[in-house]
Write a protein that holds these residues in place. Structure first.
Motif, PDB file in Angstrom:
ATOM      1  N   ARG A  95     -52.304 -44.026 -21.212  1.00 11.58           N
ATOM      2  CA  ARG A  95     -51.024 -45.124 -20.893  1.00 11.58           C
ATOM      3  C   ARG A  95     -49.715 -44.314 -20.615  1.00 11.58           C
ATOM      4  N   VAL A  96     -49.431 -43.061 -21.590  1.00  8.14           N
ATOM      5  CA  VAL A  96     -48.271 -42.367 -21.323  1.00  8.14           C
ATOM      6  C   VAL A  96     -48.310 -41.663 -19.961  1.00  8.14           C
ATOM      7  N   LEU A  97     -49.434 -41.082 -19.566  1.00  9.65           N
ATOM      8  CA  LEU A  97     -49.628 -40.228 -18.293  1.00  9.65           C
ATOM      9  C   LEU A  97     -49.171 -41.204 -17.057  1.00  9.65           C
ATOM     10  N   ARG A 103     -43.047 -43.614 -13.107  1.00  8.28           N
ATOM     11  CA  ARG A 103     -41.819 -43.372 -13.287  1.00  8.28           C
ATOM     12  C   ARG A 103     -41.212 -42.133 -12.563  1.00  8.28           C
ATOM     13  N   THR A 104     -41.908 -40.938 -12.287  1.00  3.10           N
ATOM     14  CA  THR A 104     -41.618 -39.883 -11.721  1.00  3.10           C
ATOM     15  C   THR A 104     -41.934 -40.008 -10.176  1.00  3.10           C
ATOM     16  N   TRP A 121     -41.828 -32.514 -16.651  1.00  5.44           N
ATOM     17  CA  TRP A 121     -43.054 -32.490 -17.077  1.00  5.44           C
ATOM     18  C   TRP A 121     -43.310 -31.094 -18.089  1.00  5.44           C
ATOM     19  N   LEU A 122     -42.649 -30.240 -17.603  1.00  4.98           N
ATOM     20  CA  LEU A 122     -42.700 -28.924 -18.167  1.00  4.98           C
ATOM     21  C   LEU A 122     -42.219 -28.804 -19.410  1.00  4.98           C
ATOM     22  N   SER A 123     -41.564 -29.697 -19.730  1.00  3.43           N
ATOM     23  CA  SER A 123     -40.501 -29.564 -21.125  1.00  3.43           C
ATOM     24  C   SER A 123     -41.458 -30.197 -22.319  1.00  3.43           C
ATOM     25  N   ARG A 124     -41.010 -29.968 -23.270  1.00  2.00           N
ATOM     26  CA  ARG A 124     -41.691 -30.290 -24.750  1.00  2.00           C
ATOM     27  C   ARG A 124     -41.212 -31.739 -24.965  1.00  2.00           C
ATOM     28  N   PRO A 127     -42.335 -37.252 -22.279  1.00  2.86           N
ATOM     29  CA  PRO A 127     -43.253 -38.359 -23.232  1.00  2.86           C
ATOM     30  C   PRO A 127     -44.627 -37.925 -23.314  1.00  2.86           C
ATOM     31  N   ALA A 128     -45.302 -37.270 -22.245  1.00  6.16           N
ATOM     32  CA  ALA A 128     -46.692 -36.655 -22.466  1.00  6.16           C
ATOM     33  C   ALA A 128     -46.919 -35.615 -23.493  1.00  6.16           C
TER      34      ALA A 128
END
Length: 173
Positions: A95-97, A103-104, A121-124, A127-128
């Protein structure tokens, strides 16, 4: 159910359920991420506590969050009901992916006018990553709170499967 928290891991469907319950029960819905992130570059709301105090002083509300640390106890003390989406990672991660990918790709504006980006997407903090790393901790925190004597007066409905949640929501009419 007059003052409701919808809690669970990132990607569980808290916002979707909160909107649905709010519509059925005619309870004003407030999205915690929209209250928390109020400007460009994910600026954080400096008046969050005051804003949450104002919202929770109302007789009826529904908020889609366990609450950020600065307002967590306040929310739990003011609520009368907790709806817990206690879903496994194999439910929340797709779901989150999917949501983040959508959104991206579409460059959808979210909270405070921000957007999810490919670099994000590379950040801690993405959301994923957040959902993956915080899933177990979030579950323990909610479990601890539902067993905390301070929050014993709360009615807690715990849903382990999306079909349980859907059936319950449908029963509201």
């Amino acid at each position: 159910m007059e003052r409701i928290l919808v809690v669970g891991a990132t990607g569980a469907g808290k916002s979707t359920l909160a909107r649905g319950v709010g519509e059925r029960l005619k309870v004003p819905y407030h999205e915690m991420d929209a209250l928390y992130f109020t400007g460009p570059d994910w600026a954080v709301n400096e008046t969050l506590t005051d804003d949450v105090l104002r919202l929770t002083a109302e007789p009826r509300w529904i908020i889609d969050s366990i609450g950020s640390p600065e307002v967590r106890d306040l929310l739990w003390e003011k609520a009368d009901t907790v709806l817990w989406l206690d879903y496994a990672k194999h439910v929340t991660m797709p779901r989150v992916l999917h949501r983040s990918l959508r959104r991206t790709v579409t460059r959808e504006r979210i909270f405070g006018g921000n957007r999810e980006t490919w670099a994000g997407w590379l950040s801690r903090e993405h959301p994923a990553w957040w959902s993956w790393s915080q899933h177990a901790g979030r579950r323990r925190e909610i479990e601890r709170r539902t067993n905390d004597p301070r929050f014993a007066p709360l009615t807690t409905l715990r849903f382990a499967q999306p079909r349980e949640t859907a059936a319950w929501l449908a029963s509201l009419g």
